[in-house]
Design an enzyme around this catalytic site. Sequence first.
Site, PDB file in Angstrom:
ATOM      1  N   ASN A 133      -9.129   1.721   8.520  1.00  0.00           N
ATOM      2  CA  ASN A 133     -10.411   1.776   9.228  1.00  0.00           C
ATOM      3  C   ASN A 133     -10.276   1.592  10.734  1.00  0.00           C
ATOM      4  O   ASN A 133     -11.255   1.721  11.462  1.00  0.00           O
ATOM      5  CB  ASN A 133     -11.398   0.758   8.641  1.00  0.00           C
ATOM      6  CG  ASN A 133     -10.901  -0.668   8.751  1.00  0.00           C
ATOM      7  OD1 ASN A 133      -9.696  -0.909   8.825  1.00  0.00           O
ATOM      8  ND2 ASN A 133     -11.814  -1.616   8.764  1.00  0.00           N
ATOM      9  N   ASN A 181     -12.758   6.282   5.897  1.00  0.00           N
ATOM     10  CA  ASN A 181     -12.798   5.349   7.031  1.00  0.00           C
ATOM     11  C   ASN A 181     -11.798   5.682   8.130  1.00  0.00           C
ATOM     12  O   ASN A 181     -12.058   5.428   9.304  1.00  0.00           O
ATOM     13  CB  ASN A 181     -12.600   3.914   6.547  1.00  0.00           C
ATOM     14  CG  ASN A 181     -13.806   3.405   5.784  1.00  0.00           C
ATOM     15  OD1 ASN A 181     -14.933   3.819   6.053  1.00  0.00           O
ATOM     16  ND2 ASN A 181     -13.579   2.535   4.827  1.00  0.00           N
ATOM     17  N   TYR A 221       0.799  -1.226   0.000  1.00  0.00           N
ATOM     18  CA  TYR A 221       0.000   0.000   0.000  1.00  0.00           C
ATOM     19  C   TYR A 221       0.833   1.278   0.000  1.00  0.00           C
ATOM     20  O   TYR A 221       0.284   2.369  -0.134  1.00  0.00           O
ATOM     21  CB  TYR A 221      -0.928   0.023   1.221  1.00  0.00           C
ATOM     22  CG  TYR A 221      -1.909  -1.116   1.236  1.00  0.00           C
ATOM     23  CD1 TYR A 221      -3.009  -1.120   0.385  1.00  0.00           C
ATOM     24  CD2 TYR A 221      -1.735  -2.198   2.092  1.00  0.00           C
ATOM     25  CE1 TYR A 221      -3.914  -2.171   0.388  1.00  0.00           C
ATOM     26  CE2 TYR A 221      -2.634  -3.257   2.107  1.00  0.00           C
ATOM     27  CZ  TYR A 221      -3.719  -3.234   1.252  1.00  0.00           C
ATOM     28  OH  TYR A 221      -4.610  -4.273   1.259  1.00  0.00           O
ATOM     29  N   PHE A 259      -4.735  -1.020   9.912  1.00  0.00           N
ATOM     30  CA  PHE A 259      -5.333  -0.644   8.640  1.00  0.00           C
ATOM     31  C   PHE A 259      -6.145   0.629   8.845  1.00  0.00           C
ATOM     32  O   PHE A 259      -6.524   0.982   9.965  1.00  0.00           O
ATOM     33  CB  PHE A 259      -6.153  -1.795   8.049  1.00  0.00           C
ATOM     34  CG  PHE A 259      -5.275  -2.810   7.373  1.00  0.00           C
ATOM     35  CD1 PHE A 259      -4.803  -2.583   6.088  1.00  0.00           C
ATOM     36  CD2 PHE A 259      -4.872  -3.946   8.050  1.00  0.00           C
ATOM     37  CE1 PHE A 259      -3.953  -3.485   5.472  1.00  0.00           C
ATOM     38  CE2 PHE A 259      -4.022  -4.860   7.444  1.00  0.00           C
ATOM     39  CZ  PHE A 259      -3.556  -4.633   6.152  1.00  0.00           C
ATOM     40  N   HIS A 297      -4.278   6.280  -0.870  1.00  0.00           N
ATOM     41  CA  HIS A 297      -4.769   6.294   0.509  1.00  0.00           C
ATOM     42  C   HIS A 297      -3.642   6.581   1.509  1.00  0.00           C
ATOM     43  O   HIS A 297      -3.906   6.877   2.664  1.00  0.00           O
ATOM     44  CB  HIS A 297      -5.416   4.942   0.827  1.00  0.00           C
ATOM     45  CG  HIS A 297      -6.756   5.029   1.492  1.00  0.00           C
ATOM     46  ND1 HIS A 297      -7.489   6.192   1.614  1.00  0.00           N
ATOM     47  CD2 HIS A 297      -7.518   4.069   2.086  1.00  0.00           C
ATOM     48  CE1 HIS A 297      -8.629   5.934   2.236  1.00  0.00           C
ATOM     49  NE2 HIS A 297      -8.670   4.661   2.539  1.00  0.00           N
TER      50      HIS A 297
END
Length: 194
Positions: free
Chosen positions: A70, A116, A17, A68, A22
């Site tokens: 969220n 989120n 990621y 993560f 994000h």
Amino acid sequence: MSEIKLIVGLGNPGDKYADTRHNAGEWLINRLARQFHFSLTPESKFSGKTARTVINGNEIRFLVPTTFMNLSGKAISSLANFYRIKPEEILVIHDELDLPPGVAKIKQGGGHGGHNGLRDTIAQLGNNKNFYRLRVGIGHPGDKNLVSAYVLNKPSLTDWQLIDKALDEATSCVDILIKDGITKATNRLNAFKA
């Protein structure tokens, strides 16, 4: 004296990621680490990588949650509660779909806008929305059904060049924020467009 005592960069953990939209919050924290000569170290009790440094006489803590996205509010609330940092003394840096690449803006309060990481941060801070946000524009894919895939992919080269310029300006503005206050930093950053 800086009103901000904790600066958080949101993202998802792991190499998979690291270069995705994000992770724009973490991208900016990495630039700040170079600018202010600090290193982030893993701290399991805060579910993240942290650093503490003194800039212009102001003690500032930095955090990149290693949960993560969220679940990132848990890391923020753990560190804030431990050091008695109030929500209005926190700056959360995150990717922003509603701003185009090349734009970054600072604001205080507001909802989560479907993000989120912000949703969990608001919940973990006892539904307190008074923290500051530094929103790094990544653009919108045009259809809400494409958002999840969009934020978890790398920006195009053209978008990256614009985001890169906005991150440079945001780095300068965080320096201003710490030394001269949030209002001056907000006025400068919110007027910038790459």
